[in-house]
Write an enzyme that holds these catalytic residues in place. Structure first.
Site, mmCIF file in Angstrom:
data_model
loop_
_atom_site.group_PDB
_atom_site.id
_atom_site.type_symbol
_atom_site.label_atom_id
_atom_site.label_comp_id
_atom_site.label_asym_id
_atom_site.label_seq_id
_atom_site.Cartn_x
_atom_site.Cartn_y
_atom_site.Cartn_z
ATOM 1 N N TYR A 260 0.692 3.810 -30.037
ATOM 2 C CA TYR A 260 0.118 4.643 -31.101
ATOM 3 C C TYR A 260 -0.758 3.778 -32.006
ATOM 4 C CZ TYR A 260 4.597 3.106 -33.211
ATOM 5 O OH TYR A 260 5.682 2.390 -33.629
ATOM 6 N N HIS A 310 0.445 -1.539 -30.539
ATOM 7 C CA HIS A 310 -0.942 -1.158 -30.819
ATOM 8 C C HIS A 310 -1.876 -1.924 -29.898
ATOM 9 C CE1 HIS A 310 1.037 0.368 -34.251
ATOM 10 N NE2 HIS A 310 1.198 -0.808 -34.829
#
Ligand SMILES: *[C@@H]1O[C@H](CO)[C@@H](O)[C@H](O)[C@H]1NC(C)=O
Ligand SMILES: *[C@@H]1O[C@H](CO)[C@@H](O)[C@H](O)[C@H]1NC(C)=O
Ligand SMILES: *[C@@H]1O[C@H](CO)[C@@H](O)[C@H](O)[C@H]1NC(C)=O
Ligand SMILES: *[C@@H]1O[C@H](CO)[C@@H](O)[C@H](O)[C@H]1NC(C)=O
Length: 334
Positions: A260, A310
């Site tokens: 995410y 990430h």
């Protein structure tokens, strides 16, 4: 009719038109030449700069100039949660629940209802107009801010968005002292003053329960980590990052790279949606390629880019692309 007469009539008509037009133009200009000039200049500047979407020199929401941006930017998705937009589609709810899965999540809609009894339910910042020029500074936490002297520039923006643990005390010269919005999640929370908006990024239903608790009873002390049981913040200014917008950022802007988006990238897209002009500070590595925080002495401390959660490289590429296309301004520090 004889040919000669037709010609005469035509010539006369043409002459009449020319005289009328010239007289009109002359008297208009003569009566108020400044008005004429002003109108002309206004048109010109309108065409060259704002195209009327906002009052800044360039407006971020202008879509005509870049197909790459136009394909990704969707203004109809609101970045902040309200009662009205809080209902999530099954697909969004599933995706959001998967981020930090909970064993026994509470009833989402009941928690949302309770939440908006504690914090205001308002539609904010959707007031774009040809008269508005809202300038925003998104301040990341990179060590490249050290010695940058960006403080004055950052503080001159209308909105100043900071994130996670970011301190300003002792670093004003480089990072500024004002904060209008502080973006955080329960595990990264810090106390704020009462003029700053706390922007909560929820990753699970418990995060919404946490903010309710942290502003009232203080009963929740643990999520998957120990968290602050109470937080100093003005509860009339608390905002919730919309899970629908969260998913839109991940899919439209990151093409689903990484697990995410990072807080930095989520904050950047918030700014892209609520501001007319965005300046970005403290993103990326410092001049030596180090990825530490500006308040950390140890250059090796911040290996956070490589956590696997990430995709820092992809996020940074998209950020640079936004800058290349003059949608944002990047200040790279040192
Ligand atoms: C923007 O988002 C809305 C709501 O999700 C969706 O209905 C619409 O199709 C999207 N528009 C574009 C151009 O993708
Ligand atoms: C959550 O609560 C609402 C309102 O009380 C109820 O209508 C809904 O069925 C509940 N949802 C679940 C998944 O239990
Ligand atoms: C903010 O806090 C100051 C003191 O810390 C207080 O005087 C002021 O009334 C507060 N403002 C609001 C809007 O709560
Ligand atoms: C970032 O951009 C560079 C240069 O365009 C490219 O070589 C690299 O593969 C990109 N990285 C990612 C993760 O997309």
């Amino acid at each position: 009719m004889p040919l000669l007469k037709v010609r005469k009539i035509r010539t006369f008509t043409l002459l009449f038109c020319v005289i009328t037009f010239t007289t009109f133009l002359f008297s208009y200009t003569f009566r108020d030449p400044s008005l004429y000039f002003f109108k002309y200049a206004f048109r010109l500047s309108d065409n060259f700069f704002s195209k009327g979407l906002c009052a800044c020199r360039q407006c971020i929401a202008e879509l005509e100039d870049d197909p790459w941006f136009a394909e990704r930017f969707n203004q109809s998705i609101h970045p902040l949660m309200t009662r009205e937009n809080s209902a999530l589609s099954d697909e969004t709810f599933k995706w959001w629940q998967w981020l930090q899965s909970e064993r026994q999540p509470a009833n989402f809609s009941e928690v949302v209802e309770e939440l908006f009894q504690v914090i205001p339910d308002e539609v904010l910042y959707m007031d774009a107009s040809p008269e508005r020029c809202r300038t925003c500074a998104v301040v990341g936490n990179s060590g490249n801010l050290k010695g940058s002297h960006y403080g004055g520039l950052i503080d001159s923006s209308d909105f100043i968005i900071r994130m996670n643990q970011a301190p300003t005390t002792g670093f004003e010269e480089d990072v500024g002292s004002r904060t209008t919005h502080h973006v955080m999640y329960p595990e990264s929370a810090i106390d704020l003053d009462n003029i700053t908006s706390l922007v909560l990024i929820p990753f699970k239903t418990l995060d919404l329960q946490w903010i309710i608790s942290a502003l009232t009873t203080g009963t929740i002390k643990h999520t998957y980590l120990p968290v602050m049981s109470r937080i100093k913040a003005n509860k009339d200014k608390v905002l919730i990052y919309s899970p629908t917008f969260f998913k839109y950022v991940y899919e439209s802007w990151l093409d689903s790279h990484g697990r995410y988006p990072s807080t930095g990238f989520l904050s950047l897209l918030l700014a892209v949606h609520i501001c007319d002009e965005v300046s970005v500070f403290g993103f990326g590595a410092d001049q030596y390629g180090n990825w530490h925080h500006y308040w950390e002495e140890n250059h090796l401390a911040g290996a956070f880019r490589h956590t696997g959660v990430h995709d820092g490289d992809y996020e940074y590429n998209v950020t640079l692309l936004l800058a290349d296309k003059h949608k944002i301004r990047m200040f790279k520090g040192r």
